[in-house]
Scaffold this active site. Sequence first.
Site, PDB file in Angstrom:
ATOM      1  CD  GLU A 268      13.615   1.580  11.183  1.00 37.12           C
ATOM      2  OE1 GLU A 268      13.803   2.516  11.983  1.00 37.12           O
ATOM      3  OE2 GLU A 268      14.019   0.427  11.419  1.00 37.12           O
TER       4      GLU A 268
ATOM      5  CE  LYS B 131      -1.848   3.052   2.903  1.00 38.21           C
ATOM      6  NZ  LYS B 131      -1.982   4.125   1.973  1.00 38.21           N
TER       7      LYS B 131
ATOM      8  CB  CYS C 265      12.406  10.052   9.561  1.00 40.37           C
ATOM      9  SG  CYS C 265      13.521   9.279   8.407  1.00 40.37           S
TER      10      CYS C 265
ATOM     11  N   GLY D  97       6.635   5.229   8.598  1.00 37.40           N
ATOM     12  CA  GLY D  97       5.650   6.302   8.715  1.00 37.40           C
ATOM     13  C   GLY D  97       5.624   6.792  10.148  1.00 37.40           C
TER      14      GLY D  97
HETATM   15  P1  NAD Z   1       1.916   8.309   8.056  1.00 40.52           P
HETATM   16  O1  NAD Z   1       2.057   7.471   9.272  1.00 40.52           O
HETATM   17  O2  NAD Z   1       0.880   9.351   8.039  1.00 40.52           O
HETATM   18  O3  NAD Z   1       1.617   7.358   6.801  1.00 40.52           O
HETATM   19  C1  NAD Z   1       2.468   6.275   6.478  1.00 40.52           C
HETATM   20  C2  NAD Z   1       1.651   5.242   5.728  1.00 40.52           C
HETATM   21  O4  NAD Z   1       0.730   4.629   6.636  1.00 40.52           O
HETATM   22  C3  NAD Z   1       0.816   5.823   4.590  1.00 40.52           C
HETATM   23  O5  NAD Z   1       0.847   4.951   3.483  1.00 40.52           O
HETATM   24  C4  NAD Z   1      -0.568   5.878   5.203  1.00 40.52           C
HETATM   25  O6  NAD Z   1      -1.609   5.856   4.262  1.00 40.52           O
HETATM   26  C5  NAD Z   1      -0.551   4.605   6.034  1.00 40.52           C
HETATM   27  N1  NAD Z   1      -1.578   4.519   7.069  1.00 40.52           N
HETATM   28  C6  NAD Z   1      -2.206   5.537   7.708  1.00 40.52           C
HETATM   29  N2  NAD Z   1      -3.095   5.017   8.606  1.00 40.52           N
HETATM   30  C7  NAD Z   1      -2.991   3.671   8.528  1.00 40.52           C
HETATM   31  C8  NAD Z   1      -3.641   2.585   9.201  1.00 40.52           C
HETATM   32  N3  NAD Z   1      -4.560   2.794  10.135  1.00 40.52           N
HETATM   33  N4  NAD Z   1      -3.296   1.329   8.867  1.00 40.52           N
HETATM   34  C9  NAD Z   1      -2.347   1.093   7.931  1.00 40.52           C
HETATM   35  N5  NAD Z   1      -1.708   2.069   7.259  1.00 40.52           N
HETATM   36  C10 NAD Z   1      -2.032   3.344   7.555  1.00 40.52           C
HETATM   37  O7  NAD Z   1       3.365   8.917   7.746  1.00 40.52           O
HETATM   38  P2  NAD Z   1       3.808   9.898   6.562  1.00 40.52           P
HETATM   39  O8  NAD Z   1       3.177  11.229   6.791  1.00 40.52           O
HETATM   40  O9  NAD Z   1       3.638   9.258   5.234  1.00 40.52           O
HETATM   41  O10 NAD Z   1       5.375   9.997   6.827  1.00 40.52           O
HETATM   42  C11 NAD Z   1       5.917  10.835   7.815  1.00 40.52           C
HETATM   43  C12 NAD Z   1       6.285  10.045   9.058  1.00 40.52           C
HETATM   44  O11 NAD Z   1       7.150   8.977   8.689  1.00 40.52           O
HETATM   45  C13 NAD Z   1       7.061  10.881  10.058  1.00 40.52           C
HETATM   46  O12 NAD Z   1       6.618  10.570  11.354  1.00 40.52           O
HETATM   47  C14 NAD Z   1       8.508  10.400   9.854  1.00 40.52           C
HETATM   48  O13 NAD Z   1       9.331  10.583  10.982  1.00 40.52           O
HETATM   49  C15 NAD Z   1       8.310   8.973   9.511  1.00 40.52           C
HETATM   50  N6  NAD Z   1       9.424   8.428   8.737  1.00 40.52           N
HETATM   51  C16 NAD Z   1      10.336   7.669   9.399  1.00 40.52           C
HETATM   52  C17 NAD Z   1      11.431   7.144   8.734  1.00 40.52           C
HETATM   53  C18 NAD Z   1      12.453   6.314   9.468  1.00 40.52           C
HETATM   54  O14 NAD Z   1      13.304   5.690   8.821  1.00 40.52           O
HETATM   55  N7  NAD Z   1      12.410   6.262  10.791  1.00 40.52           N
HETATM   56  C19 NAD Z   1      11.591   7.406   7.375  1.00 40.52           C
HETATM   57  C20 NAD Z   1      10.638   8.188   6.717  1.00 40.52           C
HETATM   58  C21 NAD Z   1       9.552   8.687   7.419  1.00 40.52           C
END
Ligand code: NAD
Length: 541
Positions: free
Chosen positions: A292, A211, A326, A264
């Site tokens: 992550e 997804k 991130c 995420g």
């Molecule tokens: P997000 O959590 O909003 O979304 C990530 C993914 O999860 C998306 O595809 C979203 O549609 C999906 N999602 C949302 N609700 C869900 C649910 N209930 N069940 C399953 N999937 C669901 O994050 P974002 O805005 O895309 O990215 C930013 C975040 O990601 C920040 O917190 C950042 O720190 C983190 N991030 C971390 C790393 C790392 O390596 N630690 C790398 C990149 C981003």
Amino acid sequence: MTGIYHAPNPDNVKSRTFAPGTEERALLKAALEEVSNQKVVIPAIINGQEVYTDDRFEVRAPHDHSLVLAECCRVGEEGLKEAIETAMAAKDAWEMLPREQRYAIFLKAANLVETKYRYFLTAVTMLGQSKTANEASFDAPDEVCDLLRYNVYNMDLIYNMQPKQDLTLMNRLKYRPLEGFVCAVTPFNFASICANLPAAPATAGNVVVWKPSTNAVLISYYLMKIFMEAGLPAGVINFVPSRGSDVSNYVLTDRRLGGFHFTGSTRVFRDTWKMVGENIDNYRAYPRLVGETGGKDYCFATENADVDELVTGLIRGAFEYQGQKCSALSRAYIPAKLWPEVKEKLLAEIKTIRVGDVKDFRVLMGAVIDRHAFNLAAEYIDSAKHDEDADLLCGSYDDSKGLFIYPTVIQVKSLNYKSFNHELFSPILSIYVYEKDEYDKVIDHCANSSKYALTGCIYTHDRNEIAELEWKLRDSAGNWNINDKPAGALTGHQPFGGARGSGTNDKAGNITNMFRWVSPQSIKENMLPFTDYRWPSMAEE
Ligand code: NAD
């Protein structure tokens, strides 16, 4: 088998400069025109077939409300369940395929990314994610290729790790893919993560339901098409743009879930982990959960820091890609003795930063990804104007043409101030200026106050301080830099990932991540089987 293939130890992709007059600049500008002028309809891809639905949303460039890049079809319960069945149907054939055949697909995909699609993918990343030319090309093609190649290399290392042999026994370890399927859920901010989360488990022989993020669906779609062009068999990775809640309800609860590969926010990962926990009795095996997640990444400077190095680290760490890495810097501890000079140079440099449409190569910063991100940042900037515990040193916002947040610095008077502690994922740097007698207190705050532990950096040229801080801050970050900004990890060189609320710290692109996608089976063959159950000690005296 007539020979054993060994995967190459990859060289990282060499970045382009895009300096005026270079061929790469001209090629990228042409690709930007091409991507700006096409409006594609993005289908789901299930079992290698394009699936079009009526549930659609528009994809617009964050820095230009008027630029529509695509329309994307979403699938719901039916499409997601079909994707699982398709993946399971493809599983045996994929698992039985000799490893070098699997490797070849991902190595070819990396080659296509690096050559045929190089500038096209950089342009899609620039327009879809609002990244500058350099930021976009570090991501796609560079890091996409690096991760695909390192996965193959690391997988090969794992297959070659075999147990001790005995004279009469033949011992083998088989690194089976997980029983069931893997669900990959990807974030908006890196094309490389979009490619890696489905590709890593698939490289290990798993089948995947992927997804993509709504905010990165265009680049994800093109990456999926490249996997297919490279020869990925139908059904091995199924690309399903969909609602997050549907993925939780219909995919993560399926009893055949073998693993979850997520990047995420901490909130979403914790919610999905809880959901898996509540369903634990329903699964065939314990699903592997690899995530992550968020960060509140720091810079700790001492009086022995070099001010010019520090100011450059603050700017690059906090403002590149609008603070939406991130690993982006968002809180800094600066000694009072250096502060007047740091403040003067920092604010002077910030005045030179251009923010705007990323097609203008002079900008350092584009727009933030969506309305939610914009509103959150604007709320914190407004709040800092009035709060007693904060001074807004610079920062503003403008959404008339695109979602622009200008580089923002908040000097906080309390370590508890909200912008100093919450992940904002925008170009907002909060700074606490500490007095000499507060040194131990601020180290303790830096080490222990945050629920996150993703990245951090220190600035000092005193060796005793480096050693002291390395010890005292040891649990505060999974990636820790000395005299360098906290962001910017190169695959194979600085394996990336954090602990605490920042994730399971399995380190993307590293062998530790690949281990999560296999379930080893130990096989012992007895070459001289026993023919008597009696032990020698049981013989008559
Ligand atoms: P997000 O959590 O909003 O979304 C990530 C993914 O999860 C998306 O595809 C979203 O549609 C999906 N999602 C949302 N609700 C869900 C649910 N209930 N069940 C399953 N999937 C669901 O994050 P974002 O805005 O895309 O990215 C930013 C975040 O990601 C920040 O917190 C950042 O720190 C983190 N991030 C971390 C790393 C790392 O390596 N630690 C790398 C990149 C981003």
